[in-house]
Design a protein around this motif. Structure first.
Motif, PDB file in Angstrom:
ATOM      1  N   UNK A  19      46.471  31.047  40.539  1.00 33.56           N
ATOM      2  CA  UNK A  19      46.318  30.201  39.348  1.00 33.56           C
ATOM      3  C   UNK A  19      45.203  30.727  38.451  1.00 33.56           C
ATOM      4  N   UNK A  20      44.063  31.064  39.039  1.00 33.96           N
ATOM      5  CA  UNK A  20      42.925  31.568  38.263  1.00 33.96           C
ATOM      6  C   UNK A  20      43.250  32.918  37.639  1.00 33.96           C
ATOM      7  N   UNK A  21      43.875  33.799  38.419  1.00 39.02           N
ATOM      8  CA  UNK A  21      44.228  35.126  37.904  1.00 39.02           C
ATOM      9  C   UNK A  21      45.193  35.021  36.736  1.00 39.02           C
ATOM     10  N   UNK A  22      46.142  34.095  36.820  1.00 34.37           N
ATOM     11  CA  UNK A  22      47.106  33.914  35.738  1.00 34.37           C
ATOM     12  C   UNK A  22      46.448  33.450  34.457  1.00 34.37           C
ATOM     13  N   UNK A  23      45.541  32.486  34.563  1.00 35.99           N
ATOM     14  CA  UNK A  23      44.841  31.991  33.370  1.00 35.99           C
ATOM     15  C   UNK A  23      44.008  33.098  32.736  1.00 35.99           C
ATOM     16  N   UNK A  24      43.265  33.840  33.556  1.00 32.72           N
ATOM     17  CA  UNK A  24      42.415  34.908  33.022  1.00 32.72           C
ATOM     18  C   UNK A  24      43.237  36.013  32.380  1.00 32.72           C
ATOM     19  N   UNK A  25      44.371  36.346  33.001  1.00 36.19           N
ATOM     20  CA  UNK A  25      45.230  37.390  32.437  1.00 36.19           C
ATOM     21  C   UNK A  25      45.751  36.967  31.071  1.00 36.19           C
ATOM     22  N   UNK A  56      42.896  48.588  51.578  1.00 36.64           N
ATOM     23  CA  UNK A  56      44.246  49.095  51.270  1.00 36.64           C
ATOM     24  C   UNK A  56      45.223  47.945  51.055  1.00 36.64           C
ATOM     25  N   UNK A  57      45.125  46.917  51.894  1.00 38.95           N
ATOM     26  CA  UNK A  57      46.012  45.758  51.776  1.00 38.95           C
ATOM     27  C   UNK A  57      45.742  45.020  50.462  1.00 38.95           C
ATOM     28  N   UNK A  58      44.463  44.858  50.123  1.00 37.83           N
ATOM     29  CA  UNK A  58      44.109  44.160  48.875  1.00 37.83           C
ATOM     30  C   UNK A  58      44.625  44.920  47.657  1.00 37.83           C
ATOM     31  N   UNK A  59      44.417  46.232  47.631  1.00 37.93           N
ATOM     32  CA  UNK A  59      44.857  47.047  46.494  1.00 37.93           C
ATOM     33  C   UNK A  59      46.378  47.060  46.385  1.00 37.93           C
ATOM     34  N   UNK A  60      47.060  47.280  47.500  1.00 41.16           N
ATOM     35  CA  UNK A  60      48.523  47.381  47.478  1.00 41.16           C
ATOM     36  C   UNK A  60      49.158  46.052  47.091  1.00 41.16           C
ATOM     37  N   UNK A  61      48.630  44.947  47.604  1.00 38.57           N
ATOM     38  CA  UNK A  61      49.195  43.628  47.294  1.00 38.57           C
ATOM     39  C   UNK A  61      48.955  43.276  45.835  1.00 38.57           C
ATOM     40  N   UNK A  62      47.787  43.592  45.337  1.00 36.96           N
ATOM     41  CA  UNK A  62      47.499  43.378  43.914  1.00 36.96           C
ATOM     42  C   UNK A  62      48.480  44.152  43.042  1.00 36.96           C
ATOM     43  N   UNK A  63      48.717  45.412  43.367  1.00 37.21           N
ATOM     44  CA  UNK A  63      49.647  46.243  42.594  1.00 37.21           C
ATOM     45  C   UNK A  63      51.068  45.691  42.659  1.00 37.21           C
ATOM     46  N   UNK A  64      51.446  45.129  43.802  1.00 34.70           N
ATOM     47  CA  UNK A  64      52.787  44.541  43.920  1.00 34.70           C
ATOM     48  C   UNK A  64      52.967  43.391  42.938  1.00 34.70           C
ATOM     49  N   UNK A  65      51.931  42.571  42.785  1.00 35.47           N
ATOM     50  CA  UNK A  65      52.034  41.454  41.825  1.00 35.47           C
ATOM     51  C   UNK A  65      52.136  41.977  40.392  1.00 35.47           C
ATOM     52  N   UNK A  68      55.676  42.617  38.769  1.00 35.05           N
ATOM     53  CA  UNK A  68      56.368  41.450  38.206  1.00 35.05           C
ATOM     54  C   UNK A  68      55.705  40.992  36.914  1.00 35.05           C
ATOM     55  N   UNK A  69      54.379  40.838  36.941  1.00 32.38           N
ATOM     56  CA  UNK A  69      53.690  40.312  35.758  1.00 32.38           C
ATOM     57  C   UNK A  69      53.784  41.281  34.580  1.00 32.38           C
ATOM     58  N   UNK A  70      53.721  42.585  34.834  1.00 31.47           N
ATOM     59  CA  UNK A  70      53.799  43.562  33.752  1.00 31.47           C
ATOM     60  C   UNK A  70      55.195  43.615  33.147  1.00 31.47           C
ATOM     61  N   UNK A 227      53.982  36.753  47.048  1.00 30.10           N
ATOM     62  CA  UNK A 227      54.878  35.698  46.579  1.00 30.10           C
ATOM     63  C   UNK A 227      54.114  34.505  46.013  1.00 30.10           C
ATOM     64  N   UNK A 228      53.057  34.092  46.712  1.00 29.36           N
ATOM     65  CA  UNK A 228      52.299  32.916  46.272  1.00 29.36           C
ATOM     66  C   UNK A 228      51.563  33.178  44.959  1.00 29.36           C
ATOM     67  N   UNK A 229      50.972  34.356  44.848  1.00 30.27           N
ATOM     68  CA  UNK A 229      50.233  34.683  43.628  1.00 30.27           C
ATOM     69  C   UNK A 229      51.179  34.812  42.443  1.00 30.27           C
ATOM     70  N   UNK A 230      52.329  35.454  42.656  1.00 29.74           N
ATOM     71  CA  UNK A 230      53.311  35.593  41.573  1.00 29.74           C
ATOM     72  C   UNK A 230      53.767  34.211  41.097  1.00 29.74           C
ATOM     73  N   UNK A 231      54.044  33.326  42.044  1.00 29.83           N
ATOM     74  CA  UNK A 231      54.499  31.973  41.678  1.00 29.83           C
ATOM     75  C   UNK A 231      53.468  31.263  40.809  1.00 29.83           C
ATOM     76  N   UNK A 232      52.202  31.405  41.147  1.00 31.49           N
ATOM     77  CA  UNK A 232      51.168  30.713  40.393  1.00 31.49           C
ATOM     78  C   UNK A 232      50.864  31.391  39.054  1.00 31.49           C
TER      79      UNK A 232
END
Length: 274
Positions: A19-25, A56-65, A68-70, A227-232
Motif C-alpha cells: 500500500x505504501x509503495x503504491x502511494x509513493x510510486x 537476492x530474494x528482496x531484489x528479485x521479488x521487487x523486480x517481479x512486482x 506488472x506495475x511498469x 502477489x500481495x504487493x501487486x494487489x495493494x
C-alpha cells in the motif's frame, strides 16, 4: 507445514508495504522498488528469515512486482502519447544486456555486499532528489551510437543491483539530456519492463544455498510477497497519482530524498556491522 496463524504477520506486513509503495510510486514517480527492497529486507529479517542470501530474494521479488506495475504504467502513458518509443527502442538492447549481467552478478554476491551496493546507490539517488536541479544538462539530446551503447547497459546493470525499475536512473538520465520530464517519466516506465522481465526470468532459476527463506520462495522470487504487493499497489497507486495533482511534488521529493538517505545510511550501517 507452516500454519496460517504463523504467516499472518507476514501477510499483514506485506499488505502494508504494498500500500505504501503504491502511494509513493503514484505520488513521486520514483517507482516502488526503492521502497520495496529495504522494506522486504527488514520485514523478512524481523520474521526470522535472515540469511547470507536474503538480499537476492528482496531484489528479485521487487523486480517481479515491477514487471506488472511498469506494464500498467506504460499502457497508461501510451494512451496519453507520452512514451518516446524511439528512445525506448534504442536503449532496450543495451538495458537488457546490462540487466542480465546484473542478474548474474547479484546471484553471486552475499547479502552483506548487496547491502553496501544498495546503500551506496540509494545515497546517491537521495542526494540527487534533494539537490538535483531541473535545468542540469549533459547534452541537448539523448546519446546515440557509442554513447548509447555505453550508457544503456549501465542503467540496466545498476537497476538490477538495486532491485528497482527505470525511474531512479532512467528519469535523471533523460532529463539530463533535455528530455521533458513528463516524457522521461513515461519512457522510464518502459525501461522498467525491459529491466525486470529478463532478470526475473533468470532469478526464478537461481538455486540459493540452504538457509532460512520466506515461505513459498521459488528460485529467488517470493511468490506471496509478489502477489500481495501487486494487489495493494494496483489499489493505491491511483491514490498517489491523485495526490500528485493536488500537492507540489518538489518539496515532497526532497522529503522523500531525506527519508531515502536515512534508509541508505542504515543499510550501510547494518552492512558494516555484518
Amino acid at each position: 507445514m507452516t500454519s496460517f496463524i504463523e504467516i499472518l504477520p507476514f501477510i499483514g506486513t506485506l499488505l502494508v508495504i504494498g500500500a505504501v509503495a503504491g502511494v509513493l510510486a503514484g505520488l513521486l514517480g520514483v517507482g516502488g522498488g526503492i521502497v520495496l527492497v529495504p522494506a522486504f529486507f527488514y520485514t523478512f529479517s524481523a520474521l526470522g528469515y535472515g540469511s547470507e542470501h536474503l538480499m537476492q530474494i528482496c531484489l528479485a521479488t521487487s523486480l517481479a512486482t515491477i514487471i506488472v506495475t511498469s506494464l500498467r504504467s506504460v499502457q497508461s502513458h501510451h494512451k496519453k502519447g507520452a512514451v518516446d518509443w524511439d528512445i525506448l527502442r534504442g536503449f532496450a538492447p543495451g538495458i537488457v544486456i546490462g540487466a542480465v549481467i546484473g542478474m548474474f552478478t547479484v546471484s553471486g554476491l552475499t547479502t552483506n555486499t548487496l547491502q553496501f551496493v544498495f546503500g551506496g546507490l540509494a545515497l546517491l539517488i537521495g542526494l540527487y532528489m534533494i539537490f538535483g536541479k531541473t535545468d542540469w544538462r549533459l547534452g541537448d539530446q539523448m546519446p546515440t551510437g557509442v554513447g548509447r551503447a555505453a550508457w544503456s547497459p549501465v542503467i540496466g546493470f545498476l537497476s538490477v543491483l538495486m532491485g528497482i525499475g527505470g525511474g531512479s536512473f532512467g528519469v535523471p538520465t533523460m532529463t539530463l539530456f533535455a528530455t521533458p520530464i513528463h516524457r522521461a517519466v513515461a519512457t522510464a516506465a518502459g525501461f522498467g519492463v525491459i529491466i525486470a522481465l529478463p532478470s526475473v526470468i533468470g532469478f526464478l532459476f537461481v538455486s540459493l544455498p540452504d538457509g532460512p527463506t520466506p515461505p513459498w520462495t521459488f528460485g529467488a522470487v517470493n511468490i506471496p510477497a509478489f502477489l500481495l504487493v501487486i494487489a495493494m499497489t494496483i489499489l493505491t497507486a491511483p491514490l498517489g497519482a491523485k495526490l500528485a495533482h493536488q500537492l507540489d511534488p518538489k518539496p515532497l521529493k526532497r522529503i522523500f530524498g531525506v527519508f531515502l538517505l536515512a534508509v541508505a545510511l542504515n543499510m550501510l550501517r547494518k552492512a558494516l556491522l555484518g
